[in-house]
Write a protein that holds these residues in place. Sequence first.
Motif, mmCIF file in Angstrom:
data_model
loop_
_atom_site.group_PDB
_atom_site.id
_atom_site.type_symbol
_atom_site.label_atom_id
_atom_site.label_comp_id
_atom_site.label_asym_id
_atom_site.label_seq_id
_atom_site.Cartn_x
_atom_site.Cartn_y
_atom_site.Cartn_z
ATOM 1 N N ALA A 175 69.858 44.804 41.871
ATOM 2 C CA ALA A 175 71.301 43.522 42.268
ATOM 3 C C ALA A 175 70.356 41.738 41.719
ATOM 4 C CB ALA A 175 72.098 43.111 43.129
ATOM 5 N N SER A 176 69.238 41.631 42.468
ATOM 6 C CA SER A 176 68.376 41.114 41.770
ATOM 7 C C SER A 176 67.870 40.289 40.427
ATOM 8 C CB SER A 176 67.692 39.910 43.483
ATOM 9 O OG SER A 176 66.660 41.121 43.757
ATOM 10 N N TYR A 177 67.372 41.448 40.524
ATOM 11 C CA TYR A 177 66.318 42.329 39.396
ATOM 12 C C TYR A 177 67.250 42.099 38.071
ATOM 13 C CZ TYR A 177 64.193 44.862 36.213
ATOM 14 O OH TYR A 177 62.781 45.387 34.342
ATOM 15 N N SER A 178 68.747 42.335 38.114
ATOM 16 C CA SER A 178 69.435 42.566 37.011
ATOM 17 C C SER A 178 70.258 40.686 37.232
ATOM 18 C CB SER A 178 70.382 43.907 37.283
ATOM 19 O OG SER A 178 70.082 44.975 38.057
ATOM 20 N N ALA A 179 69.694 40.503 38.108
ATOM 21 C CA ALA A 179 71.023 38.704 38.021
ATOM 22 C C ALA A 179 69.705 38.150 37.363
ATOM 23 C CB ALA A 179 71.068 38.448 39.572
ATOM 24 N N VAL A 180 68.341 38.042 37.419
ATOM 25 C CA VAL A 180 67.436 37.683 36.799
ATOM 26 C C VAL A 180 67.183 37.640 35.042
ATOM 27 C CG1 VAL A 180 65.205 36.800 36.757
ATOM 28 C CG2 VAL A 180 65.812 37.118 38.749
ATOM 29 N N HIS A 181 67.263 39.353 35.009
ATOM 30 C CA HIS A 181 67.632 39.527 33.662
ATOM 31 C C HIS A 181 68.582 39.577 32.726
ATOM 32 C CE1 HIS A 181 63.828 41.510 33.087
ATOM 33 N NE2 HIS A 181 63.411 42.101 33.851
ATOM 34 N N LEU A 182 69.435 38.650 33.315
ATOM 35 C CA LEU A 182 70.661 38.737 33.204
ATOM 36 C C LEU A 182 70.917 37.295 32.616
ATOM 37 C CD1 LEU A 182 73.769 39.222 32.429
ATOM 38 C CD2 LEU A 182 74.172 39.032 34.142
ATOM 39 N N LEU A 183 70.609 36.046 33.249
ATOM 40 C CA LEU A 183 70.056 35.418 32.987
ATOM 41 C C LEU A 183 69.504 34.904 31.519
ATOM 42 C CD1 LEU A 183 70.155 32.825 36.792
ATOM 43 C CD2 LEU A 183 71.583 33.414 34.849
ATOM 44 N N LYS A 184 68.363 35.307 31.954
ATOM 45 C CA LYS A 184 67.213 35.912 30.902
ATOM 46 C C LYS A 184 67.986 35.365 29.673
ATOM 47 C CE LYS A 184 62.997 37.324 28.418
ATOM 48 N NZ LYS A 184 63.652 37.789 27.635
#
Length: 405
Positions: A315-324
């Motif tokens: 979830a945190s990995y995806s959150a950072v990539h989603l923001l990018k």
Amino acid sequence: MRRCILRLFPWALLCAEVFFPGFGWAQESPSIKIGTLFQMAGSGAEYGRHGSQGAMMAEKEINERGGILGRRLEVFVAHEGIPTVAVDKVLRYILEEGVDFLVGVDSSSVASAVSAVAKQHRKIILFTHARADQLTGWACHRYAFRIAPNAIMDARAAALVMKDRPAKRWYGIVAGSEYGRGAWESFQATLRKVRPDVEFVGELWPRRFTADYTSIIQAVMEAKPDGVLSTLWGQELVTFVRQALPLGFFERVKFFVNPGGASLGVLGPLGDEMPAGLWVSAGYWFAYPDSVENRVFVKAYRVFYGEYPADVALASYSAVHLLKRVIEEVGSLDTERIVERLEGITYRDPEGVKTIRREDHQVVKDVVWGRTTRSTRHPFRILDDLVVIPGDELVRSVEETGCRT
């Protein structure tokens, strides 16, 4: 606030002032900063460790590929603690560190407090773990998004998994929180709807951080239920299982059902102590789906940290990539334009395709349930007999949520 860097030392979070030389970063361009909050100590420390590791892994990948808009990404990690402590840390993130976004939060009570600060300062926050329904319900706001299933989604899934099982009499062991209350109420309502003959014969509400569950375990066994819905999580669930085992609890209760019980934050610490045959779920199960994207993510995480990723890691990995992705699509850090892009967005991560609803900012994603079983390949119980419930069958209507963004 110090820059916190994870290293491959067991149970350790090493914090230091660190400078990354960058990869040709423009000297005049400041870094893009994400402030994260996780339970790095106490009963939720396993969740916090995995959550922070996922965010830091995303930071490394992004910087190795040129950053965001040619600017270096910085991810800050802090222990969230209790609500008042978390609020102080978020204010320091915003006012002293100048973070552009907020990510994370494990505890629902902390999330509610932090969400109010994010709203006041118009900072976008992506919740990656906290399950309390109000975050995307009556307490929702323009700047808060959740990319994990909420308590109601998981509890509804539990009821659908149990509807055809030979269990009529049910008991609730409910964590004393908004998360627990919402999950228990949703489970009852959904099970009654799909199984009209069901009976609920009792409920107990242990306080947070209960050290001795003996009286609760005995009371449940005396009621002789066919099934038990537990909303315990983290170290509390670990403690409960260890105390219930010698009392024969899991032999007496045919169906023990625990949303979130398949998190590696629980399965890892319990190892071989975890009984086989319990029905549990996870916001993400590392072995599902068996796709190229998921296998690549799991392999990379294991290379990075020497262990399998928990649900909060993804979830945190995806959150950072989603923001990018969203920043680059907007072409700037304009908060209002990024909010508009996040609303209704469909994105893909290692788990599959997901959509964030425009109306309440709640992610719509599948929920995976399964039975614990022994494994010869892993030092912990894994899931068997997987049941995957589509997310669109689990979310409430926008009118039901009470959200008015």
